[in-house]
Motif scaffolding. Sequence first.
Motif, mmCIF file in Angstrom:
data_model
loop_
_atom_site.group_PDB
_atom_site.id
_atom_site.type_symbol
_atom_site.label_atom_id
_atom_site.label_comp_id
_atom_site.label_asym_id
_atom_site.label_seq_id
_atom_site.Cartn_x
_atom_site.Cartn_y
_atom_site.Cartn_z
ATOM 1 N N GLY A 106 21.860 -88.285 -71.395
ATOM 2 C CA GLY A 106 21.479 -89.696 -71.430
ATOM 3 C C GLY A 106 20.294 -90.041 -70.559
ATOM 4 N N ALA A 107 19.528 -89.037 -70.123
ATOM 5 C CA ALA A 107 18.360 -89.317 -69.299
ATOM 6 C C ALA A 107 17.320 -90.101 -70.094
ATOM 7 C CB ALA A 107 17.754 -88.011 -68.786
ATOM 8 N N LEU A 108 16.582 -90.944 -69.417
ATOM 9 C CA LEU A 108 15.593 -91.775 -70.079
ATOM 10 C C LEU A 108 14.584 -90.908 -70.824
ATOM 11 C CD1 LEU A 108 14.633 -94.744 -70.394
ATOM 12 C CD2 LEU A 108 13.053 -94.288 -68.518
ATOM 13 N N HIS A 160 23.640 -94.724 -72.005
ATOM 14 C CA HIS A 160 23.266 -94.986 -70.620
ATOM 15 C C HIS A 160 23.662 -93.778 -69.767
ATOM 16 C CE1 HIS A 160 22.815 -99.541 -71.120
ATOM 17 N NE2 HIS A 160 23.159 -99.073 -72.306
ATOM 18 N N GLN A 161 22.755 -93.310 -68.959
ATOM 19 C CA GLN A 161 23.037 -92.109 -68.178
ATOM 20 C C GLN A 161 24.185 -92.316 -67.203
ATOM 21 O OE1 GLN A 161 19.582 -90.469 -66.272
ATOM 22 N NE2 GLN A 161 20.626 -88.618 -65.605
ATOM 23 N N ASP A 162 24.262 -93.515 -66.612
ATOM 24 C CA ASP A 162 25.337 -93.746 -65.643
ATOM 25 C C ASP A 162 26.680 -94.043 -66.309
ATOM 26 O OD1 ASP A 162 24.383 -96.147 -66.575
ATOM 27 O OD2 ASP A 162 23.738 -96.891 -64.628
ATOM 28 N N ASP A 163 26.696 -94.082 -67.644
ATOM 29 C CA ASP A 163 27.956 -94.230 -68.383
ATOM 30 C C ASP A 163 28.168 -93.046 -69.324
ATOM 31 O OD1 ASP A 163 30.299 -95.853 -68.975
ATOM 32 O OD2 ASP A 163 29.384 -96.231 -70.933
ATOM 33 N N PHE A 164 27.428 -91.971 -69.072
ATOM 34 C CA PHE A 164 27.448 -90.847 -69.997
ATOM 35 C C PHE A 164 28.839 -90.241 -70.138
ATOM 36 C CE2 PHE A 164 27.319 -86.212 -70.558
ATOM 37 C CZ PHE A 164 26.780 -86.161 -71.842
ATOM 38 N N SER A 165 29.557 -90.096 -69.045
ATOM 39 C CA SER A 165 30.865 -89.425 -69.120
ATOM 40 C C SER A 165 31.825 -90.202 -70.008
ATOM 41 C CB SER A 165 31.450 -89.252 -67.714
ATOM 42 O OG SER A 165 31.599 -90.499 -67.067
ATOM 43 N N LYS A 205 15.567 -96.053 -63.376
ATOM 44 C CA LYS A 205 14.549 -95.419 -64.228
ATOM 45 C C LYS A 205 13.987 -96.417 -65.250
ATOM 46 C CE LYS A 205 14.582 -91.171 -62.649
ATOM 47 N NZ LYS A 205 13.388 -90.553 -62.036
ATOM 48 N N ARG A 206 14.849 -97.268 -65.799
ATOM 49 C CA ARG A 206 14.381 -98.250 -66.779
ATOM 50 C C ARG A 206 13.406 -99.241 -66.156
ATOM 51 N NH1 ARG A 206 19.818 -97.903 -68.246
ATOM 52 N NH2 ARG A 206 20.357 -99.890 -67.245
ATOM 53 N N ALA A 207 13.586 -99.531 -64.869
ATOM 54 C CA ALA A 207 12.703 -100.482 -64.198
ATOM 55 C C ALA A 207 11.271 -99.984 -64.110
ATOM 56 C CB ALA A 207 13.244 -100.774 -62.797
ATOM 57 N N ARG A 208 11.067 -98.702 -64.335
ATOM 58 C CA ARG A 208 9.728 -98.123 -64.214
ATOM 59 C C ARG A 208 9.018 -97.984 -65.560
ATOM 60 N NH1 ARG A 208 10.099 -93.224 -59.902
ATOM 61 N NH2 ARG A 208 7.849 -93.347 -60.279
ATOM 62 N N VAL A 209 9.662 -98.459 -66.630
ATOM 63 C CA VAL A 209 9.099 -98.329 -67.976
ATOM 64 C C VAL A 209 9.162 -99.684 -68.664
ATOM 65 C CG1 VAL A 209 9.286 -97.144 -70.196
ATOM 66 C CG2 VAL A 209 9.889 -95.939 -68.098
#
Length: 460
Positions: free
Chosen positions: A45-47, A19-24, A72-76
């Motif tokens: 971790g970008a989509l 997950h990009q927002d949990d990448f660190s 981003k996931r909401a758009r796919v």
Amino acid sequence: MTLAFAEERASAIPLCVVHQDDFSNWHASQPDAVQTWVDANGFVGALGDALMIPNDTGTPGLAVVGYGTAAKRARVRFPLAAGALKLPAGTYKIVEGLPEAVAATETLGWLLTGYAFDRYKAAAGHAARLVAPEGVDAALVERLAAAERLTRDLINTPAADMGPDALEAAARDLATAQGAQISVISGADLLAQNFPMIHAVGRAAAQAPRLIELRKGDTGPKLTLVGKGVCFDTGGLNLKPGGSMGLMKKDMGGAANVLGLAQLILASNLPVQLRVLIPAVENAVAGNAFRPGDVLTARNGQTVEINNTDAEGRLVLADALALGQEEEPDLMISMATLTGAARVAVGPDLAPFYTDHAQDAAALAEAAQHHADPVWQMPFHTPYEAMIEPQIADLDNAPSGGFAGSITAALFLRRFAGNARYMHFDIYGWCPSAKPGLAKGGVTQGVRALFASLPGMLSL
């Protein structure tokens, strides 16, 4: 082409969904060598991002795919498939990062990356295979993928090879595979057995019009599915311009979706009395084609003034719905590529549906959210009934004015559903451009949402 999970094997490449927002946090948990490789390749971790990480011997030791952010996931439709498409051929096993709540849908999207329409030339879908994650009903996901493949193949086949004869053959193949009964009324027998509008629409074509009926089950609630099987629509004497005729091989998309749903229901042994009705015709131009200004009498006795021969789908569905309601089903559903107005209203991705039952609408909408199968409720707006009532007949098949075209078509069909609990889908049946898990071409719409919500609707 296989749309199935790979067998468990020791050589499967471990796969992390990041997950990009949990990448660190994920990055910090990795060994130094993995951190170095990830940093060197700019993976965050970008989509849709994917990266192969070698082990000490230089062979793949770990794969990572980006899962992006929630926005981003909401758009796919299938976010995991976006990353899977970037992976090289091989067998992968997810070891972390895929949320359990979406695992079945995301793995279905992965399987669907393997689809390719290969009837006329060699073609192959994406070759990255996936081991079914623990907790996922692999057999169910594979049945969903098989239903999707059936529908896509039927819609993608050109009308020269998917006329009424071939659509009947596809229904017979399904009946044979699932142990169902099938019967067909065709040609002049349609008039003898009181299906005048199916006959009128299809009588000008080289292949005879027909009503295909498939049945299985003698216990449980009665479920009737009706699918529009207009195998090609020239527009009839209201001839379509060339640009509007280009995709008319998909005008049997309602029938294709109904057959996909029927296959899913039968393969899953859903305890229902299933009945499938498909009026299969080609709307062709010839000296005996039905004409603007004609008045037809439907199976249920209602008269219909023909003001546009290009509004033929509702005519063939009307006779089939009139037959369907005679057995008083617990639920009757029609699916059709019916109106351009629906596309103007909601575009190609959403499947608009109509029902007078609020609980059914709520169940369907909830299922759609969980199964990446978006639907949108439209109203059976009764005040518009006057728009489908001409001066010289009971009904008008193409009201003038251009307003509320999808709604008036649905109201027209409701006139033939009698007192049945009825739901109608005005689908597009086509993906205009390739997306993760969605190849360009024919596609199911509403099938997964319906299948998931049927047990609740029918109290199974």
